[in-house]
Design a protein around this motif. Structure first.
Motif: not given
Length: 340
Positions: A286-302
């Motif tokens: 149920g996560a929104s598209h913006s939440e998915i984008r923020r989570a991706y950027r965070k995980m990509a950096q890590l």
């Protein structure tokens, strides 16, 4: 030519030098054998005396034997020869010889009484002449013969007549009884043969009926077996058809299940993949598209591989794999969001 076709007297005639002498010799021997109270030797000597001038040329024994046997066929043949061949003079001499050998002592037996009359008639000599000759030669009177057809005659001259008659009657009764018993026995045997034939016919009929029954039974059994085979075949066909239908039904069921599974899988696959992709990014359903984008950027950096350049190759490979999963999850969620 075989001699078996001739009688003993005929053989004598064939071998005789004078057939008429042999015929007369048999007639005189016939008269001699009727005489009683004289021996066989006396008979033969008397016959030899009266036939001393005969030209027959054979022994007297066979002639006496034929006379003793009372062979009437031979005597009749001899009488025919004498009747045909003798002249009146010879006939007179023959009757004189017969009277002498029949009763030269004046004692004439009853059989010779009739034989002399028979010979006289055979030689065409009248009864008066016979009586005169008999008187001259024997000195006694030749009486007329009695009636041999009466019982009184035989009772007078044959003391054993009644006994012989009784014996003959008993023999006749016995013969009739034996004939009746034989006829009864033959009838019984015929009845037994008929019964045996009937029994055999019945046995043959029974055997034929039994064979027919066995054939009918075998035919019925064959028909029953054929019906059984047809029924089994029908049942087997029904079972095969049922099995085929069941297999088709099951196959259709499997196809339906497979189709349903594919449809379910098609329906569930995106949902499951979405949940896995969110889980990779550390998000909840149920996560929104913006939440998915923020989570991706965070995980990509890590987890970007450049951060692990100083690590070992293995650590770099693991980081690359994690980063690829994160990117794939994000790409999938981005594409799904665009379709939605």
């Amino acid at each position: 030519m075989s001699t078996a076709r001739f009688s003993p007297f005929e053989l004598l005639l064939l071998n005789s030098r004078s057939q008429v002498d042999t015929a007369i010799l048999l007639l005189l021997a016939w008269v001699l054998v009727q005489r009683q109270h004289i021996s066989e030797g006396q008979r033969r000597r008397r016959l030899a005396q009266v036939s001393a001038h005969f030209r027959h040329g054979h022994e007297l024994g066979p002639v006496m034997q034929i006379a003793h046997q009372q062979d009437m066929q031979a005597i009749q043949l001899a009488a025919e020869i004498v009747h045909r061949e003798c002249s009146p003079t010879r006939s007179m001499k023959v009757i004189q010889q017969a009277i002498v050998v029949a009763g030269d002592n004046g004692n004439l037996c009853h059989a010779n009484h009739y034989i002399l009359h028979f010979l006289a008639d055979l030689l065409n000599i009248t009864p008066d002449t016979l009586t005169t000759l008999y008187k001259e030669l024997t000195g006694t009177h030749l009486e007329a013969p009695g009636d041999m057809s009466t019982q009184a005659y035989w009772r007078q001259y044959d003391p054993h007549h009644d006994e012989r008659q009784a014996q003959q009657q008993a023999a006749a009764e016995k013969a009739r009884a034996d004939a009746a018993a034989t006829a009864q026995q033959r009838e019984h045997e015929r009845q037994e043969r008929r019964a045996e034939k009937q029994r055999k016919r019945q046995e043959r009929a029974d055997r034929k009926a039994e064979v027919r029954a066995q054939r009918e039974k075998a035919k019925q059994e064959k028909a029953r077996q054929a019906q059984t085979r047809r029924e089994q075949k029908r049942q087997e066909n029904a079972q095969r058809k049922k099995a085929h239908q069941e297999n088709a039904r099951q196959e259709q069921y499997r196809k339906d299940q497979h189709q349903h599974s594919r449809q379910e899988g098609a329906r569930q696959a995106p949902t499951d993949r979405t949940a896995r992709a969110l889980a990779v990014l550390g998000l909840r359903p149920g996560a929104s598209h913006s939440e998915i984008r923020r989570a991706y950027r965070k995980m990509a950096q890590l987890h970007h591989p450049d951060r692990f350049f100083s690590q070992s190759d293995q650590q770099i490979a693991l980081a690359s794999a994690r980063f690829q999963r994160i990117k794939n999850a994000y790409d999938y969620l981005s594409q799904r969001g665009e379709r939605s």
